[in-house]
Design a protein around this motif. Structure first.
Motif, PDB file in Angstrom:
ATOM      1  N   HIS A 138       7.907 -14.586  17.729  1.00  0.00           N
ATOM      2  CA  HIS A 138       9.201 -14.474  18.412  1.00  0.00           C
ATOM      3  C   HIS A 138       9.803 -13.090  18.248  1.00  0.00           C
ATOM      4  O   HIS A 138      10.290 -12.507  19.186  1.00  0.00           O
ATOM      5  N   HIS A 139       9.821 -12.642  17.027  1.00  0.00           N
ATOM      6  CA  HIS A 139      10.604 -11.431  16.751  1.00  0.00           C
ATOM      7  C   HIS A 139       9.746 -10.343  16.164  1.00  0.00           C
ATOM      8  O   HIS A 139       8.930 -10.593  15.294  1.00  0.00           O
ATOM      9  N   LEU A 140       9.957  -9.165  16.704  1.00  0.00           N
ATOM     10  CA  LEU A 140       9.126  -8.031  16.344  1.00  0.00           C
ATOM     11  C   LEU A 140      10.020  -6.822  16.116  1.00  0.00           C
ATOM     12  O   LEU A 140      10.915  -6.558  16.925  1.00  0.00           O
ATOM     13  N   PHE A 186      10.024 -19.868  10.136  1.00  0.00           N
ATOM     14  CA  PHE A 186      10.306 -18.436   9.985  1.00  0.00           C
ATOM     15  C   PHE A 186      10.538 -17.846  11.380  1.00  0.00           C
ATOM     16  O   PHE A 186       9.668 -17.843  12.216  1.00  0.00           O
ATOM     17  N   HIS A 187      11.717 -17.296  11.591  1.00  0.00           N
ATOM     18  CA  HIS A 187      12.101 -16.888  12.938  1.00  0.00           C
ATOM     19  C   HIS A 187      12.468 -15.400  12.993  1.00  0.00           C
ATOM     20  O   HIS A 187      11.692 -14.574  13.408  1.00  0.00           O
ATOM     21  N   GLY A 188      13.659 -15.059  12.524  1.00  0.00           N
ATOM     22  CA  GLY A 188      14.097 -13.668  12.612  1.00  0.00           C
ATOM     23  C   GLY A 188      13.396 -12.781  11.603  1.00  0.00           C
ATOM     24  O   GLY A 188      12.974 -13.219  10.538  1.00  0.00           O
ATOM     25  N   PRO A 342      25.952 -19.815  16.356  1.00  0.00           N
ATOM     26  CA  PRO A 342      25.718 -18.451  16.841  1.00  0.00           C
ATOM     27  C   PRO A 342      24.227 -18.181  16.986  1.00  0.00           C
ATOM     28  O   PRO A 342      23.400 -18.801  16.316  1.00  0.00           O
ATOM     29  N   HIS A 343      23.922 -17.259  17.900  1.00  0.00           N
ATOM     30  CA  HIS A 343      22.524 -16.882  18.089  1.00  0.00           C
ATOM     31  C   HIS A 343      22.449 -15.367  18.201  1.00  0.00           C
ATOM     32  O   HIS A 343      23.212 -14.757  18.931  1.00  0.00           O
ATOM     33  N   GLY A 344      21.537 -14.797  17.496  1.00  0.00           N
ATOM     34  CA  GLY A 344      21.381 -13.357  17.574  1.00  0.00           C
ATOM     35  C   GLY A 344      22.368 -12.668  16.662  1.00  0.00           C
ATOM     36  O   GLY A 344      23.539 -13.015  16.607  1.00  0.00           O
ATOM     37  N   LEU A 398      23.533 -14.976  23.955  1.00  0.00           N
ATOM     38  CA  LEU A 398      22.412 -15.067  23.016  1.00  0.00           C
ATOM     39  C   LEU A 398      22.143 -13.760  22.269  1.00  0.00           C
ATOM     40  O   LEU A 398      22.411 -13.653  21.092  1.00  0.00           O
ATOM     41  N   HIS A 399      21.577 -12.767  22.964  1.00  0.00           N
ATOM     42  CA  HIS A 399      21.188 -11.545  22.249  1.00  0.00           C
ATOM     43  C   HIS A 399      21.912 -10.336  22.825  1.00  0.00           C
ATOM     44  O   HIS A 399      22.294 -10.328  23.997  1.00  0.00           O
ATOM     45  N   THR A 400      22.056  -9.311  21.986  1.00  0.00           N
ATOM     46  CA  THR A 400      22.847  -8.142  22.364  1.00  0.00           C
ATOM     47  C   THR A 400      22.058  -6.855  22.160  1.00  0.00           C
ATOM     48  O   THR A 400      21.345  -6.706  21.164  1.00  0.00           O
ATOM     49  N   PRO A 449      18.469 -15.830  30.976  1.00  0.00           N
ATOM     50  CA  PRO A 449      17.943 -14.799  30.087  1.00  0.00           C
ATOM     51  C   PRO A 449      18.087 -15.181  28.622  1.00  0.00           C
ATOM     52  O   PRO A 449      19.072 -15.816  28.227  1.00  0.00           O
ATOM     53  N   GLY A 450      17.093 -14.853  27.833  1.00  0.00           N
ATOM     54  CA  GLY A 450      17.173 -15.040  26.388  1.00  0.00           C
ATOM     55  C   GLY A 450      17.272 -13.672  25.757  1.00  0.00           C
ATOM     56  O   GLY A 450      18.351 -13.186  25.435  1.00  0.00           O
ATOM     57  N   HIS A 451      16.122 -13.024  25.682  1.00  0.00           N
ATOM     58  CA  HIS A 451      16.107 -11.734  25.014  1.00  0.00           C
ATOM     59  C   HIS A 451      16.498 -10.605  25.924  1.00  0.00           C
ATOM     60  O   HIS A 451      16.371 -10.676  27.142  1.00  0.00           O
ATOM     61  N   ILE A 452      16.957  -9.568  25.260  1.00  0.00           N
ATOM     62  CA  ILE A 452      17.417  -8.378  25.961  1.00  0.00           C
ATOM     63  C   ILE A 452      17.196  -7.233  24.995  1.00  0.00           C
ATOM     64  O   ILE A 452      17.261  -7.412  23.786  1.00  0.00           O
ATOM     65  N   CYS A 471      13.692 -13.140  31.039  1.00  0.00           N
ATOM     66  CA  CYS A 471      14.246 -14.341  31.648  1.00  0.00           C
ATOM     67  C   CYS A 471      13.300 -15.508  31.399  1.00  0.00           C
ATOM     68  O   CYS A 471      12.103 -15.402  31.599  1.00  0.00           O
ATOM     69  N   LYS A 472      13.875 -16.605  30.958  1.00  0.00           N
ATOM     70  CA  LYS A 472      13.045 -17.738  30.550  1.00  0.00           C
ATOM     71  C   LYS A 472      12.481 -18.484  31.753  1.00  0.00           C
ATOM     72  O   LYS A 472      11.489 -19.179  31.634  1.00  0.00           O
ATOM     73  N   PHE A 473      13.154 -18.370  32.899  1.00  0.00           N
ATOM     74  CA  PHE A 473      12.698 -19.077  34.098  1.00  0.00           C
ATOM     75  C   PHE A 473      12.564 -18.080  35.242  1.00  0.00           C
ATOM     76  O   PHE A 473      13.428 -17.223  35.420  1.00  0.00           O
ATOM     77  N   PRO A 511       6.691 -14.672  26.306  1.00  0.00           N
ATOM     78  CA  PRO A 511       7.189 -13.562  25.480  1.00  0.00           C
ATOM     79  C   PRO A 511       8.601 -13.800  24.970  1.00  0.00           C
ATOM     80  O   PRO A 511       9.390 -14.482  25.609  1.00  0.00           O
ATOM     81  N   HIS A 512       8.906 -13.248  23.814  1.00  0.00           N
ATOM     82  CA  HIS A 512      10.239 -13.387  23.227  1.00  0.00           C
ATOM     83  C   HIS A 512      10.845 -12.002  23.044  1.00  0.00           C
ATOM     84  O   HIS A 512      10.924 -11.241  23.984  1.00  0.00           O
ATOM     85  N   ASP A 513      11.155 -11.686  21.802  1.00  0.00           N
ATOM     86  CA  ASP A 513      11.888 -10.455  21.542  1.00  0.00           C
ATOM     87  C   ASP A 513      10.981  -9.233  21.694  1.00  0.00           C
ATOM     88  O   ASP A 513       9.759  -9.340  21.605  1.00  0.00           O
TER      89      ASP A 513
HETATM   90  S1  CUK Z   1      15.044 -16.694  19.908  1.00  0.00           S
HETATM   91 CU1  CUK Z   1      16.821 -15.980  21.088  1.00  0.00          CU
HETATM   92  S2  CUK Z   1      16.177 -16.560  23.119  1.00  0.00           S
HETATM   93 CU2  CUK Z   1      13.129 -17.032  19.051  1.00  0.00          CU
HETATM   94 CU3  CUK Z   1      14.544 -14.758  19.637  1.00  0.00          CU
HETATM   95 CU4  CUK Z   1      14.195 -16.949  22.013  1.00  0.00          CU
END
Ligand code: CUK
Ligand code: CUA
Ligand code: CA
Length: 645
Positions: A138-140, A186-188, A342-344, A398-400, A449-452, A471-473, A511-513
């Motif tokens: 997810h996160h890199l 394990f995520h962030g 909260p997210h992000g 979500l993300h900034t 949108p999720g990640h940015i 964009c998730k969709f 794809p994620h972050d």
């Molecule tokens: S989480 Cu926030 S939209 Cu795994 Cu980075 Cu996916």
């Protein structure tokens, strides 16, 4: 650039497109043949020098990101691949995918999970098979020096099996994977940007990991039906050794991670402070938290022996629970209240703020780091006063990302928008200036949108040129290809006041972050060094077969268009290790090595050595062949493996 005014069949310089493509293809073929027929020791023709094209200005793609053939992107992007378990390398602004780097999941192209070397990185069971074959990145994030990327490493998480992988950014390969104990989900992930104490260490030496899920501690069969005893931990991994240094027991959970530019603080947003096991429970409270870790104090506590260990793990775990951290002067952690799930959490490039997006609240919360540090010093009475702004920005934030000019860009999942907002104005608005217009612009994206992220966003050199939105969709944006749709990555020009949507790019799920940064920050190597491989066969004369009972070692070399041995004789039941060194020195001259019916295929890049071990359990003739196009005689590049009954 716009082809359209020239008519759709014309390139800008007036060549018919068809003719242009043909000549480009012909040029490519010629180069390929030249490389193939090139004699030993001679340098390859300069197919692509890697140098920037002379005309490439800083922001050289003003509108329409389709670069001309042969034109190079100005930014490298590193994208986590989600549950394909890989990392993808993109060129930005074109959005062209350049490479996939397998990490947690086997990859048939390069032989990841097939070669002994990659299996060692991935981890094996006692019988030699892979310990895990699924992963979920997810996160890199990449290593820092002086507040900017230094091109050494990137790290990526595996949410499924709780692993952290490191990627060497010189060769673009995964070189280490660490399994984190005591956690699940394990995520962030985020590297520190410098040491909190030692002035001289102005680069990354730690990587932090947030764990989402609560589990019994240790998770060995007790407390199964007692969720109130489940716990989540925050983890620090050593950037160089990849050993787990320490963990912090917390109340609530972790999600994403951010680090301060001064090295003193790391933070994680918490959406499940309730400790719920069902989603309704996880969203029952009106506010959750963003938890701040005082890195220097945690490491002092570890040094002073104030920790516990759990189960088989020897990793020191310090106590970061609310109860034990009520006194700011000794607290290891601080819990800043943030609205609903909260997210992000993202660090502004000026080093002053962390921004938490509300997700279930339509708000963004701006937390002032200097105030959090004041609280730890006992100089701030109420931790809540570290909140500099809490403003409504839209539904499902979500993300900034940041542009380095004081603006933030937040994805609004439910509104299918990106909102551009000004941090200073948001602070003024929160302080009571109701005329402060903090929302600068909104743009529709497609969809959810999720990640940015923005170019150089979370570095002190944020340059505010490009924004990428995951964009998730994609729904109707691309040709339908059955029930599984492509995802949509969109590129937005943020160099002006208004955001401009420039392009859609279909991408394979999931794809994620991602981060993207100036290409000059990386200096990739394109040929390996034989000396880096202890098993290398430096001269074909040193190759051959050695037998020790049933153990057989085959030392092979490759040089287009042949392997050093045209036949290899084995006996049924042998345990065979094939060590293949590619002696070709020419950039891009990769060979493959496949053995039919033995489920073996891997590649060796120029001057690389790789090995495989297998039991020769099937008698017969097996044509090992080169799988990677290398030469006009590529099809003839074979070696006969004869397994006697
Ligand atoms: S989480 Cu926030 S939209 Cu795994 Cu980075 Cu996916
Ligand atoms: Cu060697 Cu194809
Ligand atoms: Ca919650």
């Amino acid at each position: 650039m716009s082809d359209d005014k020239n008519g759709s069949n014309q390139t800008p310089d007036g060549l018919g497109r068809r003719r242009f493509i043909n000549s480009a293809a012909l040029a490519g073929l010629t180069l390929g043949v030249a490389a193939c027929t090139e004699k030993k020791g001679e340098a390859a023709p300069a197919a692509a020098s890697g140098a920037a094209p002379a005309a490439a200005a800083d922001h050289d793609v003003p509108a329409g990101v389709h670069l001309k053939p042969g034109e190079l992107d100005t930014y490298y992007g590193l994208w986590s691949g989600g549950h394909t378990g890989d990392v993808r390398v993109m060129g930005i602004p074109s959005g062209r995918e350049l490479l996939r780097i397998p990490c947690f999941v086997p990859d048939a192209l390069v032989g990841w999970g097939i070669t002994n070397e990659s299996k060692k990185v991935m981890g094996t069971k006692p019988d030699g098979s892979l310990r895990y074959t699924v992963g979920d990145t997810h996160h890199l994030h990449a290593s820092y020096k002086d507040g900017d990327y230094d091109g050494r490493y990137a790290w990526v998480n595996d949410k499924i099996n709780g692993r952290m992988a490191r990627i060497r950014l010189d060769y673009f390969v995964c070189d280490k994977i660490t399994e984190i104990p005591n956690i699940q989900g394990f995520h962030g992930i985020f590297p520190d940007k410098r040491d909190p104490v030692d002035e001289k260490i102005n680069y990354t030496t730690r990587v932090f990991a947030g764990a989402e899920f609560h589990i019994p501690l240790p998770n060995q069969g007790k407390d199964l039906e007692n969720p109130s005893a489940y716990r989540a931990l925050f983890t620090c991994v050593d950037a160089e050794t990849m050993d787990v240094r320490w963990q912090v027991l917390i109340d609530g959970n972790c999600d994403l991670v951010a680090t301060s530019f001064d090295g003193k603080l790391a933070a994680s947003n918490q959406y499940n402070t309730e400790g719920g096991t069902k989603y309704v429970d996880m969203m029952s409270a009106e506010r959750d938290a963003c938890i701040f870790f005082n890195i220097a104090r945690i490491e002092e506590a570890v040094k002073a022996g104030k920790f516990k260990t759990y189960g088989d793990s020897k990793v020191p775990v310090v106590d970061g629970t609310r109860k034990s951290n009520a006194d700011p002067k000794t607290a290891l952690v601080a819990y800043v209240s943030v609205p609903k799930n909260p997210h992000g959490v993202n660090a502004s490039p000026d080093g002053k703020y962390f921004v938490c997006a509300g997700k279930l609240s339509p708000t963004a919360t701006v937390i002032e780091l200097a105030k959090v540090l004041e609280w730890f010093d006992g100089k701030l009475e109420k931790l809540d006063s570290a909140i500099a702004a809490e403003v409504e920005i839209g539904l499902g934030p979500l993300h900034t990302a940041f542009d380095g000019r004081g603006n933030a860009y937040t994805t609004l999942f439910l509104d299918s928008q990106v909102v551009k907002w000004n941090i200073d104005s948001a602070i003024k608005f929160t302080a009571g200036d109701k005329n402060a217009k903090y929302v600068v612009d909104r743009i529709d994206v497609h969809y959810q949108p999720g990640h940015i992220n923005a170019s150089q966003s979370e570095t002190k050199n944020a340059d505010g040129k490009w924004l990428a939105v995951g964009c998730k969709f994609s729904k109707d944006r691309f040709l339908p290809v059955g029930p599984l749709h492509a995802e949509n990555e969109q590129i937005i020009d943020i160099s002006g006041e208004k955001m401009k949507l420039i392009a859609d790019h279909p991408v394979r799920g999931e794809p994620h972050d991602f981060i993207f940064f100036k290409r000059d920050l990386l200096r990739p190597k394109q040929v390996y060094s034989l000396d880096d491989f202890p098993l290398a066969t430096k001269d074909p004369k040193d190759g051959g077969i050695t037998r020790n009972g049933k153990k057989v070692t085959v030392r092979l070399t490759s040089q287009a268009p042949a392997f050093s041995m045209t036949e290899v004789k084995l006996k049924k039941g042998d345990e065979v290790t094939i060590i293949l060194t590619n002696l070709d020195k020419v950039e891009d001259l990769t060979h493959g090595f496949a053995i039919p019916k033995y489920n073996i295929n891997f590649i060796v890049n120029p001057q690389e050595t790789a090995s495989v071990t297998f039991i020769a359990d099937k008698p017969g003739v097996f044509w090992a062949y080169c799988t990677h196009f290398c030469h006009a005689l590529h099809l003839e590049m074979r070696s006969r493996i004869i397994v006697e009954a």
